[in-house]
Design a protein around this motif. Structure first.
Motif, PDB file in Angstrom:
ATOM      1  N   GLU A 172      35.884  13.614   6.053  1.00  0.00           N
ATOM      2  CA  GLU A 172      36.356  13.917   4.734  1.00  0.00           C
ATOM      3  C   GLU A 172      37.429  12.788   4.465  1.00  0.00           C
ATOM      4  O   GLU A 172      37.633  12.293   3.325  1.00  0.00           O
ATOM      5  CB  GLU A 172      36.744  15.170   4.417  1.00  0.00           C
ATOM      6  CG  GLU A 172      37.446  15.579   3.065  1.00  0.00           C
ATOM      7  CD  GLU A 172      36.503  15.486   1.998  1.00  0.00           C
ATOM      8  OE1 GLU A 172      37.105  15.559   0.906  1.00  0.00           O
ATOM      9  OE2 GLU A 172      35.362  15.325   2.047  1.00  0.00           O
ATOM     10  N   LEU A 173      38.234  12.582   5.717  1.00  0.00           N
ATOM     11  CA  LEU A 173      39.344  11.707   5.457  1.00  0.00           C
ATOM     12  C   LEU A 173      38.703  10.297   5.205  1.00  0.00           C
ATOM     13  O   LEU A 173      39.489   9.642   4.469  1.00  0.00           O
ATOM     14  CB  LEU A 173      40.202  11.795   6.777  1.00  0.00           C
ATOM     15  CG  LEU A 173      41.486  10.828   6.811  1.00  0.00           C
ATOM     16  CD1 LEU A 173      42.380  11.325   5.678  1.00  0.00           C
ATOM     17  CD2 LEU A 173      42.372  11.098   8.186  1.00  0.00           C
ATOM     18  N   LEU A 174      37.840   9.926   5.956  1.00  0.00           N
ATOM     19  CA  LEU A 174      37.333   8.599   5.810  1.00  0.00           C
ATOM     20  C   LEU A 174      36.864   8.505   4.418  1.00  0.00           C
ATOM     21  O   LEU A 174      36.757   7.261   3.796  1.00  0.00           O
ATOM     22  CB  LEU A 174      36.290   8.462   6.907  1.00  0.00           C
ATOM     23  CG  LEU A 174      36.646   7.835   8.094  1.00  0.00           C
ATOM     24  CD1 LEU A 174      35.402   8.256   8.990  1.00  0.00           C
ATOM     25  CD2 LEU A 174      37.164   6.777   8.440  1.00  0.00           C
ATOM     26  N   ARG A 175      36.218   9.628   3.806  1.00  0.00           N
ATOM     27  CA  ARG A 175      35.552   9.319   2.386  1.00  0.00           C
ATOM     28  C   ARG A 175      36.872   9.123   1.412  1.00  0.00           C
ATOM     29  O   ARG A 175      36.738   8.352   0.580  1.00  0.00           O
ATOM     30  CB  ARG A 175      34.650  10.554   2.053  1.00  0.00           C
ATOM     31  CG  ARG A 175      34.174  10.588   0.725  1.00  0.00           C
ATOM     32  CD  ARG A 175      33.617  11.860   0.205  1.00  0.00           C
ATOM     33  NE  ARG A 175      34.673  13.231   0.226  1.00  0.00           N
ATOM     34  CZ  ARG A 175      35.279  12.991  -0.930  1.00  0.00           C
ATOM     35  NH1 ARG A 175      35.303  12.182  -2.070  1.00  0.00           N
ATOM     36  NH2 ARG A 175      36.312  14.228  -0.886  1.00  0.00           N
ATOM     37  N   LEU A 176      38.003   9.985   1.662  1.00  0.00           N
ATOM     38  CA  LEU A 176      39.021   9.939   0.504  1.00  0.00           C
ATOM     39  C   LEU A 176      39.788   8.512   0.772  1.00  0.00           C
ATOM     40  O   LEU A 176      40.063   7.919  -0.108  1.00  0.00           O
ATOM     41  CB  LEU A 176      39.929  10.869   1.064  1.00  0.00           C
ATOM     42  CG  LEU A 176      39.725  12.566   0.556  1.00  0.00           C
ATOM     43  CD1 LEU A 176      40.450  13.523   1.393  1.00  0.00           C
ATOM     44  CD2 LEU A 176      39.574  12.562  -0.964  1.00  0.00           C
ATOM     45  N   ALA A 177      39.649   8.089   1.981  1.00  0.00           N
ATOM     46  CA  ALA A 177      40.318   6.837   2.245  1.00  0.00           C
ATOM     47  C   ALA A 177      39.520   5.722   1.503  1.00  0.00           C
ATOM     48  O   ALA A 177      39.935   4.837   0.697  1.00  0.00           O
ATOM     49  CB  ALA A 177      40.635   6.512   3.724  1.00  0.00           C
ATOM     50  N   ALA A 178      38.273   5.870   1.575  1.00  0.00           N
ATOM     51  CA  ALA A 178      37.439   4.779   0.942  1.00  0.00           C
ATOM     52  C   ALA A 178      37.587   4.997  -0.665  1.00  0.00           C
ATOM     53  O   ALA A 178      37.589   3.800  -1.301  1.00  0.00           O
ATOM     54  CB  ALA A 178      35.900   5.032   1.414  1.00  0.00           C
ATOM     55  N   GLU A 179      37.547   6.246  -1.179  1.00  0.00           N
ATOM     56  CA  GLU A 179      37.743   6.380  -2.620  1.00  0.00           C
ATOM     57  C   GLU A 179      39.266   5.855  -3.114  1.00  0.00           C
ATOM     58  O   GLU A 179      39.137   5.630  -4.248  1.00  0.00           O
ATOM     59  CB  GLU A 179      37.725   7.779  -2.849  1.00  0.00           C
ATOM     60  CG  GLU A 179      36.162   8.458  -2.806  1.00  0.00           C
ATOM     61  CD  GLU A 179      36.140   9.860  -3.210  1.00  0.00           C
ATOM     62  OE1 GLU A 179      36.953  10.483  -3.464  1.00  0.00           O
ATOM     63  OE2 GLU A 179      34.896  10.338  -3.122  1.00  0.00           O
ATOM     64  N   ASN A 180      40.025   5.711  -2.283  1.00  0.00           N
ATOM     65  CA  ASN A 180      41.413   5.596  -2.641  1.00  0.00           C
ATOM     66  C   ASN A 180      41.759   3.995  -2.220  1.00  0.00           C
ATOM     67  O   ASN A 180      42.845   3.502  -2.269  1.00  0.00           O
ATOM     68  CB  ASN A 180      42.347   6.483  -1.954  1.00  0.00           C
ATOM     69  CG  ASN A 180      42.237   7.605  -2.724  1.00  0.00           C
ATOM     70  OD1 ASN A 180      43.047   7.883  -3.812  1.00  0.00           O
ATOM     71  ND2 ASN A 180      41.570   8.730  -2.502  1.00  0.00           N
ATOM     72  N   PHE A 190      41.425   2.198   0.333  1.00  0.00           N
ATOM     73  CA  PHE A 190      42.143   1.844   1.758  1.00  0.00           C
ATOM     74  C   PHE A 190      41.347   0.745   2.502  1.00  0.00           C
ATOM     75  O   PHE A 190      40.076   0.944   2.583  1.00  0.00           O
ATOM     76  CB  PHE A 190      42.556   2.799   2.581  1.00  0.00           C
ATOM     77  CG  PHE A 190      43.802   3.704   2.228  1.00  0.00           C
ATOM     78  CD1 PHE A 190      44.993   3.292   2.796  1.00  0.00           C
ATOM     79  CD2 PHE A 190      43.536   4.739   1.410  1.00  0.00           C
ATOM     80  CE1 PHE A 190      46.189   3.952   2.066  1.00  0.00           C
ATOM     81  CE2 PHE A 190      44.717   5.583   1.026  1.00  0.00           C
ATOM     82  CZ  PHE A 190      46.124   5.110   1.243  1.00  0.00           C
ATOM     83  N   ASP A 191      41.846   0.002   3.269  1.00  0.00           N
ATOM     84  CA  ASP A 191      41.197  -1.221   3.853  1.00  0.00           C
ATOM     85  C   ASP A 191      40.859  -0.869   5.302  1.00  0.00           C
ATOM     86  O   ASP A 191      39.988  -1.136   6.033  1.00  0.00           O
ATOM     87  CB  ASP A 191      41.889  -2.584   4.055  1.00  0.00           C
ATOM     88  CG  ASP A 191      42.251  -3.111   2.465  1.00  0.00           C
ATOM     89  OD1 ASP A 191      41.050  -3.250   1.769  1.00  0.00           O
ATOM     90  OD2 ASP A 191      43.228  -3.264   2.013  1.00  0.00           O
ATOM     91  N   GLN A 239      28.715   2.257   7.323  1.00  0.00           N
ATOM     92  CA  GLN A 239      28.336   1.985   5.882  1.00  0.00           C
ATOM     93  C   GLN A 239      29.619   2.323   4.948  1.00  0.00           C
ATOM     94  O   GLN A 239      29.666   2.634   3.813  1.00  0.00           O
ATOM     95  CB  GLN A 239      27.233   2.954   5.248  1.00  0.00           C
ATOM     96  CG  GLN A 239      25.825   2.988   5.728  1.00  0.00           C
ATOM     97  CD  GLN A 239      25.447   1.585   5.632  1.00  0.00           C
ATOM     98  OE1 GLN A 239      25.306   1.110   4.634  1.00  0.00           O
ATOM     99  NE2 GLN A 239      24.666   0.984   6.625  1.00  0.00           N
ATOM    100  N   LYS A 240      30.702   2.443   5.968  1.00  0.00           N
ATOM    101  CA  LYS A 240      31.997   2.630   5.151  1.00  0.00           C
ATOM    102  C   LYS A 240      32.668   1.367   4.774  1.00  0.00           C
ATOM    103  O   LYS A 240      32.666   0.405   5.354  1.00  0.00           O
ATOM    104  CB  LYS A 240      32.932   3.385   6.277  1.00  0.00           C
ATOM    105  CG  LYS A 240      32.488   4.603   6.761  1.00  0.00           C
ATOM    106  CD  LYS A 240      32.288   5.743   5.635  1.00  0.00           C
ATOM    107  CE  LYS A 240      31.870   7.089   6.508  1.00  0.00           C
ATOM    108  NZ  LYS A 240      31.453   8.046   5.283  1.00  0.00           N
ATOM    109  N   PRO A 241      33.511   1.325   3.637  1.00  0.00           N
ATOM    110  CA  PRO A 241      33.877   0.310   2.963  1.00  0.00           C
ATOM    111  C   PRO A 241      35.470   0.029   3.606  1.00  0.00           C
ATOM    112  O   PRO A 241      36.142  -0.785   2.854  1.00  0.00           O
ATOM    113  CB  PRO A 241      33.981   0.671   1.498  1.00  0.00           C
ATOM    114  CG  PRO A 241      34.374   1.963   1.327  1.00  0.00           C
ATOM    115  CD  PRO A 241      33.460   2.536   2.726  1.00  0.00           C
ATOM    116  N   LEU A 242      35.606   0.587   4.863  1.00  0.00           N
ATOM    117  CA  LEU A 242      36.910   0.300   5.407  1.00  0.00           C
ATOM    118  C   LEU A 242      36.598   0.207   6.937  1.00  0.00           C
ATOM    119  O   LEU A 242      35.700   0.809   7.495  1.00  0.00           O
ATOM    120  CB  LEU A 242      37.912   1.243   5.112  1.00  0.00           C
ATOM    121  CG  LEU A 242      37.770   2.811   5.632  1.00  0.00           C
ATOM    122  CD1 LEU A 242      39.118   3.590   6.015  1.00  0.00           C
ATOM    123  CD2 LEU A 242      36.739   3.529   4.864  1.00  0.00           C
TER     124      LEU A 242
END
Length: 106
Positions: free
Chosen positions: A37-45, A47-48, A65-68
């Motif tokens: 969930e933390l990785l999802r929130l970081a991506a949505e906000n 964060f690099d 598949q994560k954008p960070l």
């Protein structure tokens, strides 16, 4: 670069990362949030990077598949006196991170 400090990252480290926008999990109101969930929130906000000391994260999450990127610091302790010598390596890694990758800094 926009960096999210995980709960286990010591806040004093941020003063050594000049030129980066740094927020902590606590500042974002995400304390206690599980890694996925933390990785999802970081991506949505937007964060690099997620900066953490959690060495198990790579085995718990598929980051491809994560954008960070995730940067894991591996040190004997979290004292700033221990971490200061690795700051140049950390800054070097931060300058070349790629989304979906995990990096270890020792």
């Amino acid at each position: 670069m926009k960096i999210l400090f995980d709960e286990d990252a010591p806040r004093p480290l941020r003063r050594h990362l000049v030129g980066h926008e740094i927020r902590t999990v606590q500042e974002m109101g995400w304390a206690g949030t599980k890694n996925g969930e933390l990785l999802r929130l970081a991506a949505e906000n937007a964060f690099d990077v997620l900066l953490t000391f959690d060495q198990n994260l790579r085995f718990q999450q598929n980051l491809a598949q994560k954008p960070l990127a995730v940067v894991v610091i591996i040190a004997s302790n979290k004292k700033i006196s221990t971490l200061t010598p690795i700051v140049p390596r950390l800054l070097d890694v931060l300058s070349s991170v790629e989304p979906g990758q995990i990096y270890e800094v020792t």
